[in-house]
Write a protein that holds these residues in place. Structure first.
Motif, PDB file in Angstrom:
ATOM      1  N   GLN A   3     -85.690  20.447 -94.755  1.00 46.99           N
ATOM      2  CA  GLN A   3     -85.735  21.633 -95.705  1.00 46.99           C
ATOM      3  C   GLN A   3     -85.971  21.222 -97.304  1.00 46.99           C
ATOM      4  O   GLN A   3     -86.627  22.148 -97.922  1.00 46.99           O
ATOM      5  CB  GLN A   3     -84.350  22.564 -95.332  1.00 46.99           C
ATOM      6  CG  GLN A   3     -84.382  23.306 -94.189  1.00 46.99           C
ATOM      7  CD  GLN A   3     -85.314  24.329 -94.026  1.00 46.99           C
ATOM      8  OE1 GLN A   3     -86.316  24.186 -93.305  1.00 46.99           O
ATOM      9  NE2 GLN A   3     -85.314  25.398 -94.612  1.00 46.99           N
ATOM     10  N   ALA A   4     -85.401  20.219 -97.483  1.00 42.91           N
ATOM     11  CA  ALA A   4     -85.684  19.763 -98.966  1.00 42.91           C
ATOM     12  C   ALA A   4     -87.037  19.574 -99.160  1.00 42.91           C
ATOM     13  O   ALA A   4     -87.396  19.969-100.442  1.00 42.91           O
ATOM     14  CB  ALA A   4     -84.826  18.604 -99.141  1.00 42.91           C
ATOM     15  N   ARG A   5     -88.076  19.324 -98.263  1.00 40.77           N
ATOM     16  CA  ARG A   5     -89.293  19.386 -98.604  1.00 40.77           C
ATOM     17  C   ARG A   5     -90.029  20.632 -99.051  1.00 40.77           C
ATOM     18  O   ARG A   5     -90.753  20.652 -99.961  1.00 40.77           O
ATOM     19  CB  ARG A   5     -90.030  18.655 -97.261  1.00 40.77           C
ATOM     20  CG  ARG A   5     -89.619  17.331 -96.948  1.00 40.77           C
ATOM     21  CD  ARG A   5     -90.120  16.213 -97.959  1.00 40.77           C
ATOM     22  NE  ARG A   5     -89.736  14.807 -97.324  1.00 40.77           N
ATOM     23  CZ  ARG A   5     -89.990  13.930 -97.765  1.00 40.77           C
ATOM     24  NH1 ARG A   5     -90.746  13.862 -98.993  1.00 40.77           N
ATOM     25  NH2 ARG A   5     -89.420  12.746 -97.208  1.00 40.77           N
ATOM     26  N   ALA A  33     -91.373  21.384-102.808  1.00 46.40           N
ATOM     27  CA  ALA A  33     -92.766  21.848-102.956  1.00 46.40           C
ATOM     28  C   ALA A  33     -92.843  23.342-103.399  1.00 46.40           C
ATOM     29  O   ALA A  33     -93.761  23.717-104.240  1.00 46.40           O
ATOM     30  CB  ALA A  33     -93.664  21.912-101.321  1.00 46.40           C
ATOM     31  N   ALA A  34     -92.037  24.321-102.808  1.00 51.06           N
ATOM     32  CA  ALA A  34     -92.023  25.607-103.426  1.00 51.06           C
ATOM     33  C   ALA A  34     -91.676  25.460-104.888  1.00 51.06           C
ATOM     34  O   ALA A  34     -92.239  26.336-105.914  1.00 51.06           O
ATOM     35  CB  ALA A  34     -90.964  26.641-102.832  1.00 51.06           C
ATOM     36  N   ARG A  88     -99.016  24.318-102.769  1.00 52.54           N
ATOM     37  CA  ARG A  88     -99.011  25.412-101.764  1.00 52.54           C
ATOM     38  C   ARG A  88     -99.640  24.958-100.501  1.00 52.54           C
ATOM     39  O   ARG A  88     -99.293  25.330 -99.365  1.00 52.54           O
ATOM     40  CB  ARG A  88    -100.036  26.422-102.269  1.00 52.54           C
ATOM     41  CG  ARG A  88     -99.219  27.304-103.433  1.00 52.54           C
ATOM     42  CD  ARG A  88    -100.110  28.494-103.696  1.00 52.54           C
ATOM     43  NE  ARG A  88    -100.720  29.342-102.855  1.00 52.54           N
ATOM     44  CZ  ARG A  88    -101.612  30.163-102.654  1.00 52.54           C
ATOM     45  NH1 ARG A  88    -101.996  30.541-104.277  1.00 52.54           N
ATOM     46  NH2 ARG A  88    -102.173  30.743-101.699  1.00 52.54           N
ATOM     47  N   SER A  89    -100.738  24.038-100.524  1.00 54.19           N
ATOM     48  CA  SER A  89    -101.160  23.642 -99.209  1.00 54.19           C
ATOM     49  C   SER A  89    -100.088  22.391 -98.549  1.00 54.19           C
ATOM     50  O   SER A  89    -100.171  22.431 -97.438  1.00 54.19           O
ATOM     51  CB  SER A  89    -102.414  22.786 -99.460  1.00 54.19           C
ATOM     52  OG  SER A  89    -102.215  21.395-100.043  1.00 54.19           O
ATOM     53  N   VAL A  90     -99.267  21.853 -99.180  1.00 57.93           N
ATOM     54  CA  VAL A  90     -98.321  21.100 -98.693  1.00 57.93           C
ATOM     55  C   VAL A  90     -97.288  22.186 -97.726  1.00 57.93           C
ATOM     56  O   VAL A  90     -96.940  21.798 -96.865  1.00 57.93           O
ATOM     57  CB  VAL A  90     -97.361  20.484 -99.820  1.00 57.93           C
ATOM     58  CG1 VAL A  90     -96.068  19.602 -99.000  1.00 57.93           C
ATOM     59  CG2 VAL A  90     -98.336  19.195-100.409  1.00 57.93           C
ATOM     60  N   LEU A  91     -96.920  23.011 -98.500  1.00 57.91           N
ATOM     61  CA  LEU A  91     -95.976  24.095 -97.574  1.00 57.91           C
ATOM     62  C   LEU A  91     -96.789  24.599 -96.302  1.00 57.91           C
ATOM     63  O   LEU A  91     -95.922  24.795 -95.504  1.00 57.91           O
ATOM     64  CB  LEU A  91     -95.864  25.357 -98.752  1.00 57.91           C
ATOM     65  CG  LEU A  91     -94.936  25.272 -99.843  1.00 57.91           C
ATOM     66  CD1 LEU A  91     -94.783  26.295-100.762  1.00 57.91           C
ATOM     67  CD2 LEU A  91     -93.505  25.027 -99.071  1.00 57.91           C
TER      68      LEU A  91
END
Length: 147
Positions: free
Chosen positions: A77-79, A83-84, A59-62
């Motif tokens: 967008q793949a990141r 992450a999600a 969640r923090s990466v998002l």
């Protein structure tokens, strides 16, 4: 590796202590029940640490991706999708771990006829709601809301 050795040492010390208590004359059901309770609490520590830390980190990466995009940086967008996906998966794993462990403890309690297992199952369920809720307040704006 250090954490693994620490956990192995804790288990060895616990097993040694239980063997010593049994050798002194404590009844076997009491020793086994105490050992099971200690193992349940150690499992609770693992369950509250591993999947939840990965979930909150995803969640923090998002949130970091969103900040990077606000600053004009290009992030694929793949990141976001990865992450999600990791956050969703770890949330499911963590919640299922709590529920399945509580169900297993209740099943063992019913089979053994001892009442202390209900308390331990309750701790597994309560830890799902209260202990991780506090951790969520310092990550991505708090609570269970997505970043």
């Amino acid at each position: 590796m250090g954490r693994f050795l620490g956990a192995a040492l804790a288990l060895a010390v616990t097993a040694g202590a239980l063997a010593l208590v049994y050798a002194v004359g404590a009844p076997l059901p009491v020793v086994l029940g105490t050992g099971a309770g200690v193992l349940c609490l150690l499992w609770l520590l693992v369950l509250l640490t591993v999947p939840w830390n990965v979930y909150f980190r995803a969640r923090s990466v998002l949130a970091e991706i969103a900040v990077s995009r606000e600053k004009g940086l290009t992030v694929p967008q793949a990141r976001d999708a990865e992450a999600a996906r990791i956050a969703r998966t770890m949330l499911r794993v963590a919640l299922a771990g709590h529920l399945l462990t509580a169900a297993g403890v209740v099943a063992a309690t019913v089979a053994s006829g001892r009442g202390a297992g209900y308390w331990i199952a309750g701790f597994f369920l309560l830890s799902t709601v209260f202990l991780r809720r506090a951790r969520g307040s310092d990550s991505c704006g708090g609570g269970w809301a997505p970043c």
